[in-house]
Design a protein around this motif. Structure first.
Motif, PDB file in Angstrom:
ATOM      1  N   HIS A 141     -12.976 -18.493 -42.224  1.00  0.00           N
ATOM      2  CA  HIS A 141     -11.538 -18.320 -41.980  1.00  0.00           C
ATOM      3  C   HIS A 141     -10.678 -19.249 -42.823  1.00  0.00           C
ATOM      4  CE1 HIS A 141     -12.492 -16.661 -37.673  1.00  0.00           C
ATOM      5  NE2 HIS A 141     -12.941 -15.910 -38.632  1.00  0.00           N
ATOM      6  N   PHE A 142     -11.242 -20.381 -43.219  1.00  0.00           N
ATOM      7  CA  PHE A 142     -10.451 -21.339 -43.997  1.00  0.00           C
ATOM      8  C   PHE A 142     -10.798 -21.273 -45.483  1.00  0.00           C
ATOM      9  CE2 PHE A 142     -10.640 -22.944 -39.656  1.00  0.00           C
ATOM     10  CZ  PHE A 142      -9.287 -23.090 -39.385  1.00  0.00           C
ATOM     11  N   PRO A 166     -15.074 -11.298 -33.999  1.00  0.00           N
ATOM     12  CA  PRO A 166     -15.145 -11.687 -35.410  1.00  0.00           C
ATOM     13  C   PRO A 166     -13.796 -11.861 -36.108  1.00  0.00           C
ATOM     14  CG  PRO A 166     -16.794 -10.023 -34.950  1.00  0.00           C
ATOM     15  CD  PRO A 166     -15.966 -10.165 -33.706  1.00  0.00           C
ATOM     16  N   PHE A 215     -13.110  -7.175 -45.761  1.00  0.00           N
ATOM     17  CA  PHE A 215     -13.791  -6.108 -45.017  1.00  0.00           C
ATOM     18  C   PHE A 215     -13.657  -4.758 -45.727  1.00  0.00           C
ATOM     19  CE2 PHE A 215     -13.346  -9.023 -41.251  1.00  0.00           C
ATOM     20  CZ  PHE A 215     -14.708  -9.180 -41.055  1.00  0.00           C
ATOM     21  N   LEU A 238     -10.485 -18.299 -47.411  1.00  0.00           N
ATOM     22  CA  LEU A 238     -10.140 -16.971 -47.909  1.00  0.00           C
ATOM     23  C   LEU A 238      -9.622 -16.978 -49.335  1.00  0.00           C
ATOM     24  CD1 LEU A 238      -9.149 -15.501 -44.531  1.00  0.00           C
ATOM     25  CD2 LEU A 238     -10.642 -14.362 -46.162  1.00  0.00           C
ATOM     26  N   PHE A 297     -28.469 -13.681 -33.412  1.00  0.00           N
ATOM     27  CA  PHE A 297     -28.231 -12.249 -33.620  1.00  0.00           C
ATOM     28  C   PHE A 297     -29.376 -11.602 -34.385  1.00  0.00           C
ATOM     29  CE2 PHE A 297     -23.752 -13.647 -33.240  1.00  0.00           C
ATOM     30  CZ  PHE A 297     -23.284 -12.696 -32.341  1.00  0.00           C
ATOM     31  N   ARG A 333     -27.624  -3.897 -38.367  1.00  0.00           N
ATOM     32  CA  ARG A 333     -26.857  -3.082 -39.316  1.00  0.00           C
ATOM     33  C   ARG A 333     -27.128  -3.506 -40.755  1.00  0.00           C
ATOM     34  NH1 ARG A 333     -23.809  -3.106 -34.820  1.00  0.00           N
ATOM     35  NH2 ARG A 333     -23.167  -5.219 -35.291  1.00  0.00           N
ATOM     36  N   GLN A 364     -12.185  -4.485 -39.895  1.00  0.00           N
ATOM     37  CA  GLN A 364     -13.566  -4.828 -39.541  1.00  0.00           C
ATOM     38  C   GLN A 364     -14.287  -3.633 -38.904  1.00  0.00           C
ATOM     39  OE1 GLN A 364     -14.081  -7.093 -36.055  1.00  0.00           O
ATOM     40  NE2 GLN A 364     -16.259  -6.681 -36.179  1.00  0.00           N
ATOM     41  N   TYR A 384     -12.557 -16.102 -51.415  1.00  0.00           N
ATOM     42  CA  TYR A 384     -12.828 -14.654 -51.433  1.00  0.00           C
ATOM     43  C   TYR A 384     -11.827 -13.928 -52.345  1.00  0.00           C
ATOM     44  CZ  TYR A 384     -16.456 -14.837 -47.867  1.00  0.00           C
ATOM     45  OH  TYR A 384     -17.635 -15.086 -47.188  1.00  0.00           O
ATOM     46  N   GLN A 416     -21.656  -7.416 -30.399  1.00  0.00           N
ATOM     47  CA  GLN A 416     -21.557  -8.448 -31.426  1.00  0.00           C
ATOM     48  C   GLN A 416     -20.848  -9.701 -30.888  1.00  0.00           C
ATOM     49  OE1 GLN A 416     -22.796  -7.509 -34.500  1.00  0.00           O
ATOM     50  NE2 GLN A 416     -22.612  -9.601 -35.274  1.00  0.00           N
ATOM     51  N   TYR A 475      -3.785 -15.065 -45.891  1.00  0.00           N
ATOM     52  CA  TYR A 475      -5.182 -15.119 -45.449  1.00  0.00           C
ATOM     53  C   TYR A 475      -5.538 -13.933 -44.555  1.00  0.00           C
ATOM     54  CZ  TYR A 475      -6.001 -19.787 -47.358  1.00  0.00           C
ATOM     55  OH  TYR A 475      -6.188 -20.856 -48.189  1.00  0.00           O
ATOM     56  N   ALA A 534     -15.108  -0.934 -41.421  1.00  0.00           N
ATOM     57  CA  ALA A 534     -16.244  -1.317 -42.268  1.00  0.00           C
ATOM     58  C   ALA A 534     -17.559  -1.079 -41.528  1.00  0.00           C
ATOM     59  CB  ALA A 534     -16.122  -2.787 -42.677  1.00  0.00           C
ATOM     60  N   MET A 535     -17.593  -1.407 -40.242  1.00  0.00           N
ATOM     61  CA  MET A 535     -18.845  -1.287 -39.494  1.00  0.00           C
ATOM     62  C   MET A 535     -19.223   0.173 -39.240  1.00  0.00           C
ATOM     63  SD  MET A 535     -18.533  -4.629 -37.030  1.00  0.00           S
ATOM     64  CE  MET A 535     -20.228  -4.738 -36.479  1.00  0.00           C
ATOM     65  N   HIS A 574      -6.514 -19.888 -36.069  1.00  0.00           N
ATOM     66  CA  HIS A 574      -6.952 -20.277 -37.420  1.00  0.00           C
ATOM     67  C   HIS A 574      -6.050 -19.733 -38.520  1.00  0.00           C
ATOM     68  CE1 HIS A 574     -11.352 -20.748 -35.824  1.00  0.00           C
ATOM     69  NE2 HIS A 574     -10.504 -21.596 -35.290  1.00  0.00           N
ATOM     70  N   PHE A 575      -5.376 -18.635 -38.246  1.00  0.00           N
ATOM     71  CA  PHE A 575      -4.520 -18.043 -39.280  1.00  0.00           C
ATOM     72  C   PHE A 575      -3.048 -18.353 -39.019  1.00  0.00           C
ATOM     73  CE2 PHE A 575      -8.408 -15.531 -39.110  1.00  0.00           C
ATOM     74  CZ  PHE A 575      -8.816 -15.605 -40.428  1.00  0.00           C
ATOM     75  N   HIS A 596     -18.016 -19.851 -40.172  1.00  0.00           N
ATOM     76  CA  HIS A 596     -17.216 -18.711 -40.625  1.00  0.00           C
ATOM     77  C   HIS A 596     -16.330 -19.108 -41.799  1.00  0.00           C
ATOM     78  CE1 HIS A 596     -13.664 -20.404 -38.780  1.00  0.00           C
ATOM     79  NE2 HIS A 596     -14.180 -20.347 -37.568  1.00  0.00           N
ATOM     80  N   TYR A 619     -30.020 -14.063 -37.414  1.00  0.00           N
ATOM     81  CA  TYR A 619     -29.232 -15.231 -37.822  1.00  0.00           C
ATOM     82  C   TYR A 619     -28.719 -15.987 -36.608  1.00  0.00           C
ATOM     83  CZ  TYR A 619     -25.321 -11.834 -37.427  1.00  0.00           C
ATOM     84  OH  TYR A 619     -24.441 -10.864 -36.998  1.00  0.00           O
ATOM     85  N   ALA A 670     -20.684  -9.298 -44.362  1.00  0.00           N
ATOM     86  CA  ALA A 670     -19.466  -9.170 -43.556  1.00  0.00           C
ATOM     87  C   ALA A 670     -19.205  -7.717 -43.186  1.00  0.00           C
ATOM     88  CB  ALA A 670     -18.264  -9.750 -44.307  1.00  0.00           C
ATOM     89  N   ARG A 671     -19.394  -6.830 -44.159  1.00  0.00           N
ATOM     90  CA  ARG A 671     -19.061  -5.423 -43.896  1.00  0.00           C
ATOM     91  C   ARG A 671     -20.094  -4.762 -42.993  1.00  0.00           C
ATOM     92  NH1 ARG A 671     -16.323  -3.879 -49.829  1.00  0.00           N
ATOM     93  NH2 ARG A 671     -14.744  -5.533 -49.628  1.00  0.00           N
ATOM     94  N   ALA A 672     -21.317  -5.288 -42.984  1.00  0.00           N
ATOM     95  CA  ALA A 672     -22.342  -4.731 -42.097  1.00  0.00           C
ATOM     96  C   ALA A 672     -22.274  -5.347 -40.704  1.00  0.00           C
ATOM     97  CB  ALA A 672     -23.727  -4.956 -42.686  1.00  0.00           C
ATOM     98  N   GLU A 673     -22.079  -6.659 -40.636  1.00  0.00           N
ATOM     99  CA  GLU A 673     -22.199  -7.373 -39.364  1.00  0.00           C
ATOM    100  C   GLU A 673     -20.860  -7.767 -38.757  1.00  0.00           C
ATOM    101  OE1 GLU A 673     -25.187  -8.197 -37.663  1.00  0.00           O
ATOM    102  OE2 GLU A 673     -26.051  -6.722 -39.015  1.00  0.00           O
ATOM    103  N   GLY A 674     -19.781  -7.655 -39.554  1.00  0.00           N
ATOM    104  CA  GLY A 674     -18.455  -7.898 -38.997  1.00  0.00           C
ATOM    105  C   GLY A 674     -18.006  -9.347 -38.986  1.00  0.00           C
ATOM    106  N   ILE A 675     -18.823 -10.258 -39.492  1.00  0.00           N
ATOM    107  CA  ILE A 675     -18.468 -11.684 -39.493  1.00  0.00           C
ATOM    108  C   ILE A 675     -18.298 -12.147 -40.934  1.00  0.00           C
ATOM    109  CG2 ILE A 675     -19.225 -14.034 -38.900  1.00  0.00           C
ATOM    110  CD1 ILE A 675     -20.962 -12.795 -36.690  1.00  0.00           C
ATOM    111  N   LEU A 676     -17.165 -12.784 -41.238  1.00  0.00           N
ATOM    112  CA  LEU A 676     -16.943 -13.309 -42.579  1.00  0.00           C
ATOM    113  C   LEU A 676     -17.554 -14.706 -42.675  1.00  0.00           C
ATOM    114  CD1 LEU A 676     -15.203 -12.455 -45.173  1.00  0.00           C
ATOM    115  CD2 LEU A 676     -13.702 -14.322 -44.423  1.00  0.00           C
ATOM    116  N   SER A 716      -6.193 -11.249 -46.960  1.00  0.00           N
ATOM    117  CA  SER A 716      -7.487 -11.444 -47.618  1.00  0.00           C
ATOM    118  C   SER A 716      -8.633 -11.078 -46.692  1.00  0.00           C
ATOM    119  CB  SER A 716      -7.661 -12.909 -48.039  1.00  0.00           C
ATOM    120  OG  SER A 716      -6.572 -13.334 -48.791  1.00  0.00           O
TER     121      SER A 716
END
Lengths: 460, 460
Positions: free
Chosen positions: A417-418, B107, B177, A420, A83, A87, B146, A423, B76, B169, B149-150, B417-418, A415, A100, A374-380, B172
């Protein structure tokens, strides 16, 4: 689409070989048998590894062919996307171009399956019916569970007990793939029972889990032992990442000045950067490679180069590498995948040879960077990957200060996802940076075996 | 690579238009204002929707152009991959060719961002500074968080309190985001306070959360209200899925005989299947479309076609659709995204017109199918998606019994995942199938408003 943000390759473009940096470095110092002080023999290695993996571990060939069944499973998620972080660039207002390479598209969400598939394949070929391993945070364990399921082999994962309890979803993921996940220390092995006899409430460690996995695999010829980082063959399996990235930069009409990867045992960093170093060593453009490690476990920036054990119980051979001392227990930062006292010997050697630099970053600045990303690219991002993001952002801000439009590539190894709860704790202001004071570093170093300090004396 | 398993498109191949099935159906029955019994006016709609979305909601145009900024964010993760499930086929020993279109690469892990991005874009264009919505299990809420945020907009998500507590989760993820996530019923709105006054321990419902979100958005002109399924414009935004799939089948040199999607409000099913139906209605090959719904909430298979509210509190207009009755509270199966008493009117109409069939499947057979799929293909599905997998496997086994090599496509709408607690409970044998008895279905139907039964009488 005017401004492309994603550079894809076809499944037919999955690399056909793994790249071995050992071919382009001075000879590595051989791993030693701690009982004899002499190099480990093939016979000794054969206790835990099938022949093709021993060949790879000792190889100085530049390329190893990737077996077709491995490439077939790689195709499930590879080639992974490259990518352009347009953003994030805009938000940082930097002249730098930031890219990235995202490994979170793998089914278990990190780069770990790249080697899990390969190790499972060779063990199956060698007639093993099942696999045993250890895992800390669970990224490796779940990758192994998935690969074992896809090859129809059983999998048993000794998971550090504190993670087993704190990260139940990682455990559930392994179980969904049919693996058996055992909290370590367990009563299943002599190693586990010995620990529990002294401390019934022991929360476990990666060292103890490794001992249990090695013992369990050693006790049954039908089982193979596999591992998730540090070894030469593991690092090479990850080089599909960087090889793809080079081709994707062709599509982008660009090439990195700087390559950043987070480093624990080194496999993710090696996977991304070694192919770029290989190109450089064969006349290609010079890249600045930066290893991003946690300030709480600064193996490359504050460790010593010496022969040391890879595990904390002292059951493995001795490897010459950057080490904080195998007795060092890193603080419990949330990047569990980077809490390794020692570094893969190929990464260590690349640093020694001046092919890489290293930088330690603190936990809260990493989470800051992760949230911004995350907030710019959308991926945590995974907390491990956030170390690379932090360094990439710092470099992009330097480019801004200097008015230099450099090209920065970082590895987004997985990512979050596991992760959180990490965070949540960050937002609640509950995280500490856990930087090490000098006394702690000096004390940890005392666990490096004395006789080996003598053997490796020249390296100090 | 001899046997291709993945069919990719380039980001330049992201569809440029959304497809609107309403153009190819007889005119829809208009939504009614429950106070007047007359069709809802544009002015009434404008209280919660910006003009371009009202235009789309009422449109009978076949195609709507996708704004370039929306396509840029789609890039994305879009085009999403189409997979050939070769390992699952081998395991089932079926002559059927099974394909799945995987939306879990987004995402936040489901198809929901396809419409979140679009709705946020139009609301931002209309001058809104923030967005409000409700969410149940959290797939929609995290997609909205998400996207907001973008685009740099705020987001507030009223999340059903029982999910807020049980799925921390997902919450979170929204917070990471930058969204504010409020457990519903809350003390922030009159609707929430009214519920809490009667029952301070109320666990909440999607209907209550919808009321809170509508009230909060209505109280502040700078805020827009957005929603995750059922509406015509939401269903159309999802058609990027099926449009891509058609092009990917070109690459595969194949075309589906059967298309399966899971159905709650209908947006995932519509997104996958409507483009195939559109092609069929314009002279293309006939496809058999199967809506897979939970036996615990069998809207299409056991509901009535009638005018009913879309929420349980009765705050929305009345829509003519398959409904179990807006007073029906579905059992707490783990496919939370499919627990909707009513179906999007375009899907309802497609079923009425004989363009689709529906099949209800029980929870444990779905988890069985999900685990079988995960171990063969390496991807852990969302419980919602497992309904489509179940039907696809059943069809593949029918093909085997009949010796017919049909081509089956199903929508893998998201990853699990969630949802790992649901898998844990499945393995522990704690899940029930929760099929509805006839009395429950008849009792639920009594909540369908009487005066409207008269209006819609002909449809009964």
């Amino acid at each position: 689409m005017v401004d492309r943000i994603k550079f894809l390759l076809d499944e037919r473009d999955i690399p056909t070989t793994w790249y071995n940096l050992a071919a382009d470095l001075p000879p590595l110092h051989p791993p030693l048998n701690p009982d004899t002080g002499r190099p480990v023999t093939r016979d000794e290695m054969a206790r835990t590894m099938p022949e093709p993996l021993i060949d790879q571990e000792l190889s100085t060939e530049r390329e190893w062919e990737i077996p077709e069944p491995v490439r077939q499973i790689y195709a499930q998620w590879r080639p992974s996307p490259l990518f352009r972080a347009r953003r994030l660039e805009a938000e940082l207002d930097t002249p730098a171009r930031i890219y990235y390479k995202y490994e979170g598209v793998a089914p278990t969400g990190s780069h770990k399956p790249n080697t899990a598939v390969a190790q499972v394949f060779y063990n199956k070929q060698a007639g093993k019916r099942g696999l045993v391993t250890e895992t800390g945070a669970g990224q490796w364990g779940s990758a192994l569970a998935q690969s074992a399921a896809m090859f129809g082999l059983s999998a048993k994962v000794y998971m550090v007990k504190v993670s087993f309890t704190q990260k139940p979803y990682r455990r559930s993921l392994m179980e969904a793939f049919g693996a058996v996940c055992v909290p370590s220390p367990s009563t299943e092995t002599a190693a586990g029972r010995a620990v529990l006899a002294v401390d019934p409430d022991c929360p476990g460690s990666l060292g103890i889990a490794t001992s249990e996995a090695l013992e369990a695999a050693g006790a049954d010829d039908s089982l193979g032992y596999v591992l998730g980082s540090a070894s030469n063959h593991v690092l090479a399996h990850q080089t599909v990442i960087g090889q793809e990235a080079i081709r994707q930069f062709d599509l982008a009409g660009d090439y990195p000045d700087i390559v950043v990867g987070c480093a624990g045992g080194g496999s993710n960093l090696a996977g991304l950067s070694f192919p770029f170093l290989g190109a450089q060593l064969h006349g290609g453009e010079r890249v600045r490679v930066i290893a991003a490690e946690p300030a709480a476990c600064p193996t490359l920036t504050r460790g010593t180069i010496a022969y040391d054990y890879a595990d904390s119980a002292g059951l493995t051979p001795l490897f010459r590498m950057h080490t904080l001392g195998h007795g060092f227990v890193p603080p419990t930062v949330h990047a569990g995948g980077l809490r390794a006292h020692g570094m893969g010997q190929l990464v260590s050697r690349a640093v020694e040879e001046g092919l890489m630099e290293a930088r330690a970053v603190t936990q809260r600045r990493c989470f800051d960077a992760a949230v911004r990303f995350a907030r710019a690219e959308g991926i945590l991002p995974a907390p491990e990957s956030s170390h690379a993001i932090r360094v990439a952002i710092d470099e992009a801000l330097r480019c801004k200060a200097e008015g230099r439009p450099q090209t920065i590539l970082f590895g987004l190894s997985g990512h979050g996802h596991f992760d959180l709860t990490a965070y949540e704790r960050f937002f609640a202001g509950e995280l500490d940076d856990m930087e090490l004071d000098e006394e702690t570093v000096i004390a940890a170093r005392s666990s490096i075996p004395e006789q080996v300090w003598e053997l490796a004396g020249a390296a100090r």
